[in-house]
Design a protein around this motif. Structure first.
Motif, PDB file in Angstrom:
ATOM      1  N   ILE A 109       0.831  -1.203   0.000  1.00  0.00           N
ATOM      2  CA  ILE A 109       0.000   0.000   0.000  1.00  0.00           C
ATOM      3  C   ILE A 109       0.866   1.254   0.000  1.00  0.00           C
ATOM      4  O   ILE A 109       1.832   1.358   0.754  1.00  0.00           O
ATOM      5  CB  ILE A 109      -0.934   0.007   1.234  1.00  0.00           C
ATOM      6  CG1 ILE A 109      -1.821  -1.246   1.250  1.00  0.00           C
ATOM      7  CG2 ILE A 109      -1.798   1.263   1.262  1.00  0.00           C
ATOM      8  CD1 ILE A 109      -2.653  -1.398   2.506  1.00  0.00           C
ATOM      9  N   ASP A 110       0.510   2.219  -0.854  1.00  0.00           N
ATOM     10  CA  ASP A 110       1.146   3.538  -0.846  1.00  0.00           C
ATOM     11  C   ASP A 110       0.303   4.482   0.007  1.00  0.00           C
ATOM     12  O   ASP A 110      -0.934   4.450  -0.041  1.00  0.00           O
ATOM     13  CB  ASP A 110       1.258   4.092  -2.272  1.00  0.00           C
ATOM     14  CG  ASP A 110       2.243   3.310  -3.120  1.00  0.00           C
ATOM     15  OD1 ASP A 110       3.292   2.907  -2.582  1.00  0.00           O
ATOM     16  OD2 ASP A 110       1.958   3.090  -4.312  1.00  0.00           O
ATOM     17  N   LEU A 111       0.983   5.336   0.763  1.00  0.00           N
ATOM     18  CA  LEU A 111       0.307   6.294   1.638  1.00  0.00           C
ATOM     19  C   LEU A 111       0.771   7.696   1.285  1.00  0.00           C
ATOM     20  O   LEU A 111       1.968   7.944   1.130  1.00  0.00           O
ATOM     21  CB  LEU A 111       0.615   5.963   3.097  1.00  0.00           C
ATOM     22  CG  LEU A 111      -0.029   6.814   4.199  1.00  0.00           C
ATOM     23  CD1 LEU A 111      -0.282   5.965   5.447  1.00  0.00           C
ATOM     24  CD2 LEU A 111       0.867   8.005   4.569  1.00  0.00           C
ATOM     25  N   GLY A 112      -0.172   8.622   1.134  1.00  0.00           N
ATOM     26  CA  GLY A 112       0.185  10.006   0.813  1.00  0.00           C
ATOM     27  C   GLY A 112      -0.924  10.962   1.200  1.00  0.00           C
ATOM     28  O   GLY A 112      -2.047  10.545   1.520  1.00  0.00           O
ATOM     29  N   VAL A 164       1.576   6.151  14.519  1.00  0.00           N
ATOM     30  CA  VAL A 164       2.788   6.051  13.711  1.00  0.00           C
ATOM     31  C   VAL A 164       3.840   5.352  14.564  1.00  0.00           C
ATOM     32  O   VAL A 164       4.166   5.812  15.661  1.00  0.00           O
ATOM     33  CB  VAL A 164       3.297   7.445  13.281  1.00  0.00           C
ATOM     34  CG1 VAL A 164       4.574   7.300  12.448  1.00  0.00           C
ATOM     35  CG2 VAL A 164       2.227   8.202  12.495  1.00  0.00           C
ATOM     36  N   ILE A 165       4.359   4.216  14.062  1.00  0.00           N
ATOM     37  CA  ILE A 165       5.295   3.396  14.835  1.00  0.00           C
ATOM     38  C   ILE A 165       6.577   3.224  14.033  1.00  0.00           C
ATOM     39  O   ILE A 165       6.581   2.606  12.964  1.00  0.00           O
ATOM     40  CB  ILE A 165       4.682   2.020  15.166  1.00  0.00           C
ATOM     41  CG1 ILE A 165       3.337   2.190  15.884  1.00  0.00           C
ATOM     42  CG2 ILE A 165       5.642   1.189  16.012  1.00  0.00           C
ATOM     43  CD1 ILE A 165       2.517   0.934  15.945  1.00  0.00           C
ATOM     44  N   THR A 222      13.815  -0.303  10.037  1.00  0.00           N
ATOM     45  CA  THR A 222      13.842  -0.429   8.577  1.00  0.00           C
ATOM     46  C   THR A 222      12.574   0.105   7.927  1.00  0.00           C
ATOM     47  O   THR A 222      12.566   0.420   6.742  1.00  0.00           O
ATOM     48  CB  THR A 222      14.029  -1.900   8.156  1.00  0.00           C
ATOM     49  OG1 THR A 222      12.980  -2.680   8.727  1.00  0.00           O
ATOM     50  CG2 THR A 222      15.377  -2.422   8.622  1.00  0.00           C
ATOM     51  N   ALA A 223      11.492   0.194   8.687  1.00  0.00           N
ATOM     52  CA  ALA A 223      10.219   0.666   8.137  1.00  0.00           C
ATOM     53  C   ALA A 223       9.449   1.429   9.213  1.00  0.00           C
ATOM     54  O   ALA A 223       9.698   1.274  10.404  1.00  0.00           O
ATOM     55  CB  ALA A 223       9.388  -0.508   7.620  1.00  0.00           C
ATOM     56  N   THR A 224       8.513   2.252   8.758  1.00  0.00           N
ATOM     57  CA  THR A 224       7.569   2.920   9.661  1.00  0.00           C
ATOM     58  C   THR A 224       6.188   2.339   9.420  1.00  0.00           C
ATOM     59  O   THR A 224       5.762   2.189   8.261  1.00  0.00           O
ATOM     60  CB  THR A 224       7.559   4.446   9.427  1.00  0.00           C
ATOM     61  OG1 THR A 224       8.862   4.960   9.698  1.00  0.00           O
ATOM     62  CG2 THR A 224       6.566   5.131  10.348  1.00  0.00           C
ATOM     63  N   HIS A 225       5.507   1.970  10.498  1.00  0.00           N
ATOM     64  CA  HIS A 225       4.172   1.391  10.395  1.00  0.00           C
ATOM     65  C   HIS A 225       3.139   2.479  10.687  1.00  0.00           C
ATOM     66  O   HIS A 225       3.196   3.145  11.720  1.00  0.00           O
ATOM     67  CB  HIS A 225       3.999   0.237  11.395  1.00  0.00           C
ATOM     68  CG  HIS A 225       4.927  -0.904  11.149  1.00  0.00           C
ATOM     69  ND1 HIS A 225       4.835  -2.104  11.820  1.00  0.00           N
ATOM     70  CD2 HIS A 225       5.961  -1.048  10.279  1.00  0.00           C
ATOM     71  CE1 HIS A 225       5.783  -2.918  11.390  1.00  0.00           C
ATOM     72  NE2 HIS A 225       6.475  -2.305  10.462  1.00  0.00           N
ATOM     73  N   VAL A 252       5.862   1.488   5.436  1.00  0.00           N
ATOM     74  CA  VAL A 252       6.616   2.343   4.517  1.00  0.00           C
ATOM     75  C   VAL A 252       8.097   2.159   4.798  1.00  0.00           C
ATOM     76  O   VAL A 252       8.556   2.382   5.929  1.00  0.00           O
ATOM     77  CB  VAL A 252       6.213   3.825   4.686  1.00  0.00           C
ATOM     78  CG1 VAL A 252       7.057   4.704   3.760  1.00  0.00           C
ATOM     79  CG2 VAL A 252       4.724   4.010   4.386  1.00  0.00           C
ATOM     80  N   GLN A 253       8.850   1.746   3.782  1.00  0.00           N
ATOM     81  CA  GLN A 253      10.284   1.521   3.933  1.00  0.00           C
ATOM     82  C   GLN A 253      10.990   2.836   4.249  1.00  0.00           C
ATOM     83  O   GLN A 253      10.719   3.868   3.637  1.00  0.00           O
ATOM     84  CB  GLN A 253      10.850   0.925   2.636  1.00  0.00           C
ATOM     85  CG  GLN A 253      12.246   0.367   2.764  1.00  0.00           C
ATOM     86  CD  GLN A 253      12.272  -0.979   3.480  1.00  0.00           C
ATOM     87  OE1 GLN A 253      11.256  -1.635   3.599  1.00  0.00           O
ATOM     88  NE2 GLN A 253      13.440  -1.362   3.968  1.00  0.00           N
ATOM     89  N   ASN A 254      11.899   2.807   5.217  1.00  0.00           N
ATOM     90  CA  ASN A 254      12.664   3.998   5.569  1.00  0.00           C
ATOM     91  C   ASN A 254      13.908   4.096   4.693  1.00  0.00           C
ATOM     92  O   ASN A 254      14.764   3.225   4.719  1.00  0.00           O
ATOM     93  CB  ASN A 254      13.082   3.939   7.050  1.00  0.00           C
ATOM     94  CG  ASN A 254      11.907   4.079   7.987  1.00  0.00           C
ATOM     95  OD1 ASN A 254      10.917   4.737   7.667  1.00  0.00           O
ATOM     96  ND2 ASN A 254      11.993   3.459   9.150  1.00  0.00           N
ATOM     97  N   THR A 255      14.026   5.185   3.935  1.00  0.00           N
ATOM     98  CA  THR A 255      15.216   5.434   3.128  1.00  0.00           C
ATOM     99  C   THR A 255      16.169   6.320   3.923  1.00  0.00           C
ATOM    100  O   THR A 255      15.857   6.761   5.029  1.00  0.00           O
ATOM    101  CB  THR A 255      14.825   6.130   1.809  1.00  0.00           C
ATOM    102  OG1 THR A 255      14.136   7.341   2.114  1.00  0.00           O
ATOM    103  CG2 THR A 255      13.923   5.232   0.975  1.00  0.00           C
ATOM    104  N   ASN A 256      17.345   6.588   3.349  1.00  0.00           N
ATOM    105  CA  ASN A 256      18.371   7.336   4.074  1.00  0.00           C
ATOM    106  C   ASN A 256      17.893   8.699   4.576  1.00  0.00           C
ATOM    107  O   ASN A 256      18.249   9.136   5.664  1.00  0.00           O
ATOM    108  CB  ASN A 256      19.613   7.540   3.186  1.00  0.00           C
ATOM    109  CG  ASN A 256      20.326   6.216   2.931  1.00  0.00           C
ATOM    110  OD1 ASN A 256      20.229   5.298   3.728  1.00  0.00           O
ATOM    111  ND2 ASN A 256      21.026   6.131   1.816  1.00  0.00           N
TER     112      ASN A 256
END
Length: 364
Positions: free
Chosen positions: A290-293, A311-312, A316-319, A334-338
Motif C-alpha cells: 500500500i502507498d500512503l500520501g 505512527v510506529i 527499517t520501516a515505519t508502520h 513504509v520503507q525507511n530510506t536514508n
C-alpha cells in the motif's frame, strides 16, 4: 524428487479422551511430502501440528488413517523401526558425554566399527560447523551449538527423514535467525527430507519449500511460502501469515477484467476478476503493498481515504495505522530510506492506494 513420497498421511485422525469426552486433535489430514523436501507444519499452539509429527515419528498412533514412509504403512511400527529421527525443542543431549560421544551414541548402539564411527562423527561435526569441539561437554556450548550437536546426532545415523519439533524456539532472536540459515544449508547439503514444526510464520517462510498451515486439527492451506503469503486461501491464513488487511464490500461493477467494490464517490477497491458483479467479497492486501500520501492518487487502482491513528517507527520501516472512512483499520508499512521523514503524523488525513494485482479475494 522420486514418484513415491517420502512421507504420506492419508485421512489421519487422532482422538484423545479428556474428562470423559473425546477430543479430536487431528481431523482427517492428508499430506504428501516429497523426497528431499523442506516441509513445515505451521500453526498456533493446539492446532495439531506436533501431534501430526509425533504420529509420523511413531510416538503416537493415529485413531484412523494411514501413515506411509516411502510407500510403506507404518501404523503399529515402533519409532525405533522407522527410518526417521527426531530433534526436540529441548535438544535432549547427554550432559555427561562429550560432543563426539553424544553424536556417536546411535552408531555405538548399532555396533559399528570404531574407525567407521570416528569417520562419520567427524564428517557430521564438519557439516554442522562444530569441528574442533569434539571433546567439549554440552554445558560448555552455547544454545546454538547445542542445537547443532542435536542435529548432528540425529543425522549421523543416515535417516531418510528428519523431524524437527520447534528446535529454534529456545534461542534468542539473532541466534535463531542465524540458525535458520544454517539449518537450510545443512538440509541442502545432506539432501534428506526435513519436516519442521513451528508457530513462527517468519521461520516457516524462510526455511520451507512448502508449508501446511494448520488450524483446529485441519490443514487450512498447503503451498509454497509465496503462495500462502500472497494468496491466502482462508481468513485464518490471511491473518496468521504475516500482517494482512482484510476489507470487504459488494461488487458494484466489472471493468477491464476487474471486479470493483465502490465505497464512495472517490473510494474503491479493485480486484482482478475474482467474482461476478454483485457478489459480496472479502479482500486481503498486505501492508507493504500500500502507498500512503496526503494527495489523492490517480485513478486506476484501489483508493481509500482515512485518518492516521498511530505512527510506529520500526527501524527499517515505519508502520502507519489508518482508520478508513468506512471504519476499517488498515496497516501500512513504509520503507525507511536514508533521508526519510514521516509522511504523515497522527491525526492527518491521508489517501491509501495500491495496484489491482495486490488485492486478493479470500477463497478465490
Amino acid at each position: 524428487m522420486t514418484d513415491t513420497p517420502a512421507i504420506e498421511l492419508v485421512g489421519v485422525v487422532k482422538e484423545f479422551t479428556s474428562r470423559g469426552e473425546t477430543v479430536q486433535a487431528v481431523r482427517g489430514v492428508d499430506l504428501s511430502i516429497g523426497e528431499g523436501e523442506f516441509f513445515s507444519l505451521l500453526g498456533p499452539s493446539g492446532c495439531g501440528k506436533t501431534t501430526t509429527m509425533r504420529m509420523i515419528a511413531g510416538f503416537e498412533e493415529p485413531t484412523a488413517g494411514a501413515v506411509l514412509l516411502h510407500g510403506k504403512d507404518m501404523v503399529g511400527v515402533p519409532p525405533n523401526r522407522r527410518d526417521v529421527n527426531m530433534v526436540f525443542q529441548s535438544y535432549a543431549l547427554f550432559p555427561h558425554m562429550s560432543v563426539a560421544e553424544n553424536v556417536a551414541f546411535g552408531l555405538r548402539r548399532r555396533r559399528l566399527a570404531k574407525p567407521e564411527i570416528t569417520r562419520r562423527v567427524g564428517e557430521m561435526l564438519e557439516a554442522v560447523g562444530l569441528a574442533g569441539r569434539e571433546r567439549h561437554r554440552p554445558a560448555e556450548l552455547s544454545g546454538g551449538q547445542q542445537q547443532r550437536v542435536a542435529l548432528a546426532r540425529a543425522l549421523v545415523n543416515g535417516p531418510r527423514a528428519l523431524l524437527l519439533d520447534e528446535p529454534l524456539a529456545a534461542l534468542d532472536l539473532k541466534l535463531r535467525q542465524s540458525m535458520q540459515v544454517e539449518l537450510k544449508r545443512i538440509q541442502r547439503e545432506v539432501g534428506i527430507t526435513f519436516v519442521f514444526v513451528t508457530h513462527d510464520q517468519g521461520e516457516a517462510l524462510t526455511l520451507s519449500d512448502r508449508i501446511a498451515v494448520m488450524n483446529d486439527g485441519r490443514v487450512e492451506q498447503l503451498g509454497s511460502p509465496r503462495e500462502v503469503y500472497e494468496r491466502p486461501g482462508t481468513r485464518f491464513v490471511a491473518g496468521f501469515i504475516g500482517t494482512s488487511n482484510l476489507l470487504s464490500g459488494r461488487v458494484a461493477e466489472r471493468s477491464g477484467g476487474h471486479a470493483v467494490i465502490v465505497l464512495g464517490p472517490e473510494e474503491r477497491i479493485v480486484v482482478p476478476a475474482a467474482t461476478a458483479a454483485g457478489g459480496e467479497l472479502e479482500v486481503t492486501v498486505r501492508p507493504e503493498k500500500i502507498d500512503l500520501g496526503v494527495e489523492r492518487p490517480p485513478d486506476g487502482g484501489s483508493v481509500l481515504r482515512g485518518t492516521v491513528t498511530e505512527v510506529i517507527y520500526q527501524g527499517t520501516a515505519t508502520h502507519y495505522n489508518v482508520r478508513t472512512s468506512t471504519g476499517a483499520g488498515v496497516v501500512v508499512f513504509v520503507q525507511n530510506t536514508n533521508d526519510a521523514t514521516d509522511i504523515a503524523v497522527r491525526g492527518d488525513s491521508v489517501w491509501l492506494s495500491w495496484e489491482p494485482r495486490h488485492s486478493y479475494a479470500i477463497g478465490a
